[in-house]
Design a protein around this motif. Structure first.
Motif, PDB file in Angstrom:
ATOM      1  N   TYR A  21       1.942 -29.288  20.642  1.00 51.09           N
ATOM      2  CA  TYR A  21       0.721 -28.641  20.146  1.00 51.09           C
ATOM      3  C   TYR A  21      -0.128 -28.384  21.375  1.00 51.09           C
ATOM      4  O   TYR A  21      -0.672 -29.328  21.954  1.00 51.09           O
ATOM      5  CB  TYR A  21      -0.029 -29.529  19.158  1.00 51.09           C
ATOM      6  CG  TYR A  21       0.698 -29.690  17.843  1.00 51.09           C
ATOM      7  CD1 TYR A  21       0.853 -28.600  16.987  1.00 51.09           C
ATOM      8  CD2 TYR A  21       1.214 -30.921  17.448  1.00 51.09           C
ATOM      9  CE1 TYR A  21       1.518 -28.722  15.779  1.00 51.09           C
ATOM     10  CE2 TYR A  21       1.881 -31.055  16.240  1.00 51.09           C
ATOM     11  CZ  TYR A  21       2.031 -29.961  15.417  1.00 51.09           C
ATOM     12  OH  TYR A  21       2.685 -30.090  14.236  1.00 51.09           O
ATOM     13  N   ALA A  26       4.201 -33.502  20.862  1.00 50.36           N
ATOM     14  CA  ALA A  26       3.979 -34.252  19.622  1.00 50.36           C
ATOM     15  C   ALA A  26       5.211 -35.045  19.211  1.00 50.36           C
ATOM     16  O   ALA A  26       5.097 -36.204  18.820  1.00 50.36           O
ATOM     17  CB  ALA A  26       3.579 -33.295  18.496  1.00 50.36           C
ATOM     18  N   GLY A  47       0.920 -40.104  11.858  1.00 50.74           N
ATOM     19  CA  GLY A  47       0.751 -39.449  13.152  1.00 50.74           C
ATOM     20  C   GLY A  47       1.986 -39.485  14.027  1.00 50.74           C
ATOM     21  O   GLY A  47       1.937 -39.078  15.184  1.00 50.74           O
ATOM     22  N   GLY A  49       4.710 -37.786  13.565  1.00 53.35           N
ATOM     23  CA  GLY A  49       5.367 -36.487  13.677  1.00 53.35           C
ATOM     24  C   GLY A  49       6.348 -36.143  12.570  1.00 53.35           C
ATOM     25  O   GLY A  49       7.132 -35.213  12.715  1.00 53.35           O
ATOM     26  N   LYS A  50       6.276 -36.850  11.448  1.00 52.18           N
ATOM     27  CA  LYS A  50       7.196 -36.556  10.344  1.00 52.18           C
ATOM     28  C   LYS A  50       6.989 -35.128   9.834  1.00 52.18           C
ATOM     29  O   LYS A  50       7.939 -34.352   9.693  1.00 52.18           O
ATOM     30  CB  LYS A  50       6.981 -37.543   9.192  1.00 52.18           C
ATOM     31  CG  LYS A  50       7.101 -38.997   9.593  1.00 52.18           C
ATOM     32  CD  LYS A  50       6.842 -39.932   8.421  1.00 52.18           C
ATOM     33  CE  LYS A  50       5.429 -39.865   7.884  1.00 52.18           C
ATOM     34  NZ  LYS A  50       4.426 -40.370   8.831  1.00 52.18           N
ATOM     35  N   ILE A  64       1.296 -22.116  13.038  1.00 45.92           N
ATOM     36  CA  ILE A  64       0.249 -22.808  13.794  1.00 45.92           C
ATOM     37  C   ILE A  64       0.235 -22.204  15.191  1.00 45.92           C
ATOM     38  O   ILE A  64       1.200 -22.346  15.934  1.00 45.92           O
ATOM     39  CB  ILE A  64       0.540 -24.321  13.857  1.00 45.92           C
ATOM     40  CG1 ILE A  64       0.615 -24.877  12.437  1.00 45.92           C
ATOM     41  CG2 ILE A  64      -0.531 -25.041  14.668  1.00 45.92           C
ATOM     42  CD1 ILE A  64       1.125 -26.292  12.352  1.00 45.92           C
ATOM     43  N   HIS A 211       5.437 -42.327   2.552  1.00 45.84           N
ATOM     44  CA  HIS A 211       4.879 -43.557   3.100  1.00 45.84           C
ATOM     45  C   HIS A 211       5.257 -44.745   2.225  1.00 45.84           C
ATOM     46  O   HIS A 211       4.831 -45.861   2.468  1.00 45.84           O
ATOM     47  CB  HIS A 211       3.350 -43.451   3.168  1.00 45.84           C
ATOM     48  CG  HIS A 211       2.884 -42.689   4.369  1.00 45.84           C
ATOM     49  ND1 HIS A 211       2.942 -43.213   5.630  1.00 45.84           N
ATOM     50  CD2 HIS A 211       2.384 -41.443   4.506  1.00 45.84           C
ATOM     51  CE1 HIS A 211       2.475 -42.321   6.490  1.00 45.84           C
ATOM     52  NE2 HIS A 211       2.137 -41.239   5.835  1.00 45.84           N
TER      53      HIS A 211
HETATM   54  N1  LIG Z   1      -1.974 -28.223  13.858  1.00 51.45           N
HETATM   55  C1  LIG Z   1      -1.983 -29.199  14.793  1.00 51.45           C
HETATM   56  N2  LIG Z   1      -2.598 -29.001  15.964  1.00 51.45           N
HETATM   57  C2  LIG Z   1      -2.623 -29.975  16.914  1.00 51.45           C
HETATM   58  N3  LIG Z   1      -2.057 -31.160  16.762  1.00 51.45           N
HETATM   59  C3  LIG Z   1      -1.420 -31.422  15.599  1.00 51.45           C
HETATM   60  C4  LIG Z   1      -1.356 -30.451  14.555  1.00 51.45           C
HETATM   61  N4  LIG Z   1      -0.668 -30.980  13.525  1.00 51.45           N
HETATM   62  C5  LIG Z   1      -0.330 -32.222  13.916  1.00 51.45           C
HETATM   63  N5  LIG Z   1      -0.772 -32.500  15.162  1.00 51.45           N
HETATM   64  C6  LIG Z   1      -0.581 -33.749  15.921  1.00 51.45           C
HETATM   65  O1  LIG Z   1       0.796 -34.035  15.976  1.00 51.45           O
HETATM   66  C7  LIG Z   1       1.029 -35.416  15.743  1.00 51.45           C
HETATM   67  C8  LIG Z   1       1.985 -35.573  14.581  1.00 51.45           C
HETATM   68  O2  LIG Z   1       1.363 -35.081  13.404  1.00 51.45           O
HETATM   69  P1  LIG Z   1       2.091 -35.002  12.004  1.00 51.45           P
HETATM   70  O3  LIG Z   1       1.203 -34.337  11.073  1.00 51.45           O
HETATM   71  O4  LIG Z   1       3.432 -34.447  12.198  1.00 51.45           O
HETATM   72  O5  LIG Z   1       2.196 -36.569  11.665  1.00 51.45           O
HETATM   73  P2  LIG Z   1       2.767 -37.250  10.337  1.00 51.45           P
HETATM   74  O6  LIG Z   1       3.812 -38.178  10.769  1.00 51.45           O
HETATM   75  O7  LIG Z   1       3.116 -36.229   9.349  1.00 51.45           O
HETATM   76  O8  LIG Z   1       1.494 -38.067   9.868  1.00 51.45           O
HETATM   77  P3  LIG Z   1       1.040 -38.412   8.364  1.00 51.45           P
HETATM   78  O9  LIG Z   1       1.949 -39.468   7.895  1.00 51.45           O
HETATM   79  O10 LIG Z   1      -0.346 -38.932   8.537  1.00 51.45           O
HETATM   80  O11 LIG Z   1       1.125 -37.151   7.589  1.00 51.45           O
HETATM   81  C9  LIG Z   1      -0.305 -36.052  15.493  1.00 51.45           C
HETATM   82  O12 LIG Z   1      -0.718 -36.712  16.664  1.00 51.45           O
HETATM   83  C10 LIG Z   1      -1.230 -34.910  15.197  1.00 51.45           C
HETATM   84  O13 LIG Z   1      -2.513 -35.180  15.717  1.00 51.45           O
END
Ligand SMILES: Nc1ncnc2c1ncn2[C@@H]1O[C@H](COP(=O)(O)OP(=O)(O)OP(=O)(O)O)[C@@H](O)[C@H]1O
Ligand SMILES: [Mg+2]
Lengths: 263, 477
Positions: A21, A26, A47, A49-50, A64, A211
């Motif tokens: 990102y 990420a 957070g 990255g799933k 994005i 989760h």
């Molecule tokens: N659109 C974006 N722009 C910038 N950074 C992002 C964006 N989407 C996610 N991130 C970053 O990428 C990382 C992974 O995010 P992601 O949403 O994939 O996590 P996740 O595992 O799905 O978390 P959750 O269980 O809370 O949904 C995080 O640090 C987040 O801050």
């Protein structure tokens, strides 16, 4: 970890996937397969990255502006990130259900018929059949069959999520990606969606982010556990059969996480 | 699990302090509420004052004088008809009114025909056959090939009776025969609160000037002759039909041009141009600044581009119309469209931005293209907001005067505008024109025209609001 080989058992193979990102990495070096006609669960702390990996599977990350993807996602023997591949086709074959139910502000009928219409199906009778079949598959038909003109937004949260599943099924995808589809639902609605997934997996390959450890255990055949390193970059720690991950995790971080000692 | 905090320190106020502070917070909230209410009241009062002022001018009392009294005219008509014609004059049929004109001012009858019905240039009127000179009028076939001077007085009178409305004929009788002359006019407020004063002034006026058949009567400057009549230099005959039609034409064309262009530009800026580079930022900033540029500058731009540079197009010469110059409805509408374009773009951008990303994601996730996503999901969801902005911009455009003056709207127009390449006048021009005249009566007319303009605005806005309501109801399902 299981090595990915390219036979017909896999719907999708992810190879050496990095997602950025902006300048920030990420997720790093994700390599794993998505088994055909099986449910694969993604688990891991918030957070890690799933969702990022999930969106990489059907090129939703393209939407994005600051996201950038390296590596390969092999679908039907081809890397979907090759420049000549049209992301529109990928998304039509690899459908997505989002964490927050997001029906269109239109009637239930139009919500389900939107995908087929986008594909150019205009015949009213065909559309009627698709709508009924999809709503039945999503176990929503009996609740809404007299009210197809009602706005999709007027349904309860659980019904909305099933509507979104029906909408995704209406374009007959190969793979369905579900990002925490039950996080906004009560236990009964959750159970319905789990039952639904178990029925759907006969025809589809499913990836589910969750989760809920119990949910991953109950429904999935394979489990991928992600976590973040010191630099907050996500990585795949363990991928294996679900019963193996939960009974004999090979990495101590996995053991900590599923025991609730971490995250 | 974190560690248990042993001695938790308290930072928030204790019970007594909290109670005292809460009372103070409520008191402060009350004061602000009073202030908000007062703002509303001040706004409403200002609006009320505006309406009162306009109504004060548009209604009131007039003192009139006339060459003949109604009774005299009725007597003469009865004699000519051979039967007793009952008054009042206003209740007479068209042929009776036309007969009065023929009796008293026979030589002016063809002139009235020309002024009210002519479709050709004044110098051609007596030369071309009536079929052409009065194109569109109801004519007996046997006279269609003659010119006006070849007709008998009876035939000319019959044309008037068949083609003019009752109101116009009556106004002609009042003005040309009875010689109605407005000596003085008084406002509504004086009529209501100081009628004795008015009467005293009236007596003094009569004593001083000794006008024929003086009369004092209530008068509404806003009446059907006014709304449906054409322009006239006599205030009691003047109407604003051409101005209303001009305004309607301009608004329709303006919307036709500005709405698709504005929404299109907004879609591009919001949905396609999202790299955020310096060029896009420059464009966005400029659009925002353009929305604040004084309207007269748009007028100058319109004059330079549409009236002058594009004269062959704006005069319609390219399409076979022969307007002499580019001071047409087309130029006015293009200028107005430029004027409101930034407002529509900004409003549409806001509305498009307010559409949740989750809707776009859902659409893309089903394999829709960007165009399908915009057309079937984003635009319908944004439409209510876009329409709100459009309504606001329309309200602004309808009352704009300066640009129209600059591009040269004609103040005096007798012919209804018939298309984009007609010369035109518009309500704000007419109002501006009338307020600039020295005679008191024209200010009354201006007030009446303002009421018409406000009513028109209300009607157009209501239509747009109903449309918006239907769109958003459909979206909510
Ligand atoms: N659109 C974006 N722009 C910038 N950074 C992002 C964006 N989407 C996610 N991130 C970053 O990428 C990382 C992974 O995010 P992601 O949403 O994939 O996590 P996740 O595992 O799905 O978390 P959750 O269980 O809370 O949904 C995080 O640090 C987040 O801050
Ligand atoms: Mg997520």
């Amino acid at each position: 970890m299981m090595s990915s080989n390219g036979d017909g058992r896999y719907a999708v193979q992810i190879r050496h996937l990095n997602v950025f990102y902006g300048p920030r990495l990420a997720v790093r070096e994700i390599t794993m397969p998505i088994a055909r006609n099986k449910i694969t669960a993604f688990i891991g702390p918030s957070g890690c990255g799933k969702s990022t990996v999930l969106r990489a599977i059907n090129r939703m990350n393209d939407l994005i502006p600051e996201a950038r993807v390296e590596g390969e996602v092999i679908y039907r023997g081809e890397n979907i990130y090759r420049p000549e591949i049209d992301p529109v086709e990928i998304r039509r074959r690899i459908g997505m259900v989002f964490q927050k139910p997001n029906p269109f502000p239109k009637s239930i009928y139009d919500n389900v018929a939107y995908g087929p219409r986008v594909l150019g199906i205009k015949d009213r009778r065909t559309l009627d059949q698709i709508v009924e079949q999809s709503l039945r598959q999503a176990a929503l038909w009996d609740e809404v069959k007299d009210d197809l003109k009602k706005s999709g937004l007027a349904l309860s949260g659980g019904q909305q999520q099933r509507l979104c599943i029906a909408r995704a099924l209406a374009v007959e995808p190969d793979v369905i990606l579900m990002d925490e589809p039950c996080s906004a639902l009560d236990p009964i609605a959750t159970e319905r969606i789990e039952d639904l997934m178990k029925e759907l997996v006969v025809d589809y390959s499913i990836v589910i982010v969750t989760h809920n450890m119990q949910q991953a255990r109950r429904v999935s055949e394979y489990t991928a556990f992600f976590t973040t390193d010191e630099s907050r970059t996500g990585e795949l720690v363990e991928f294996d059969r679900t019963d193996k991950v939960f009974s004999m995790p090979s990495d101590p971080r996995t053991a900590d996480y599923i025991a609730g000692r971490f995250g | 699990m974190g560690e248990q905090v042993q001695d938790r320190q308290s930072f928030v106020p204790g019970d007594q302090a909290f109670q005292d502070d809460l009372r103070r917070r409520h008191r402060r909230a009350k004061r602000w509420q009073v202030f908000f209410f007062a703002s509303l009241v001040v706004g409403l009062l200002a609006l009320l004052a505006l309406f009162a002022n306009v109504a004060d001018e548009a209604f009131g009392t007039i003192a009139i004088a006339s060459k003949y009294s109604e009774a005299e005219v009725l007597a003469a008509l009865s004699e000519a008809r051979g039967v007793t014609v009952e008054g009042p004059l206003e209740a007479l049929e068209n042929d009776d009114l036309a007969q009065v004109l023929a009796l008293y001012i026979p030589r002016r009858v063809p002139v009235i025909v020309r002024d009210e019905l002519s479709r050709v240039k004044p110098e051609d009127f007596t030369r071309v056959p009536l079929r052409e000179a009065l194109a569109g009028a109801t004519l007996p076939p046997d006279i269609a090939d003659l010119t006006i001077s070849q007709l008998s007085l009876e035939q000319q009178t019959a044309i008037l009776s068949a083609n003019l409305t009752h109101d116009v004929l009556y106004a002609r009788v009042l003005n040309d025969v009875i010689g109605l002359d407005i000596l003085k006019s008084w406002t509504l407020s004086r009529t209501l609160f100081d009628y004795a004063g008015i009467e005293a002034e009236f007596q003094a006026l009569v004593a001083a000037q000794d006008p024929p058949n003086p009369q004092l009567k209530p008068h509404s400057w806003l009446n059907s002759t006014f709304v449906t009549g054409t322009q006239s230099s006599y205030p009691e005959l003047a109407g604003i039909r051409t101005a209303i039609l001009g305004t309607l034409w301009i608004m329709a064309l303006t919307m036709l041009i500005a709405f698709p262009l504005g929404v299109g530009a907004a879609i591009y800026l919001e949905e396609y141009a999202h790299s955020g580079n310096w060029l896009e930022r420059l464009i966005e900033t400029n659009i925002r600044n353009l929305a604040g540029v004084p309207s007269i500058i748009y007028g100058l731009l319109g004059l330079a581009i549409f009236v002058r540079a594009l004269a062959p197009i704006s005069s319609g010469a390219l399409f076979g119309f022969n307007e002499a110059n580019g001071r047409t409805i087309f130029s006015a509408a293009m200028t107005m469209a430029l004027l409101i374009l930034p407002v529509i773009i900004i409003a549409a951008q806001e509305a498009i931005r307010a559409v949740p990303q989750s809707i776009r994601d859902a659409s893309y996730g089903l394999g829709a293209t960007q165009w399908q996503t915009i057309w079937y999901q984003v635009l319908p969801a944004a439409l209510p907001g876009i329409l709100t902005g459009t309504i606001l911009s329309m309200s602004r455009a309808i009352g704009e005067t300066a640009p129209l003056i600059v591009i040269g709207a004609s103040a005096v127009i007798f012919v209804d505008p018939s298309g984009p390449f007609s010369k035109f006048t518009a309500l704000p021009i007419q109002i501006w024109q009338w307020t600039a005249r020295p005679q008191e009566e024209f200010r009354n007319l201006a007030a009446a025209a303002i009421i018409v303009l406000l009513a028109l605005l209300l009607v157009l806005n209501s239509a747009a609001i109903i449309l918006r309501q239907r769109v958003s109801n459909r979206l909510r399902g």
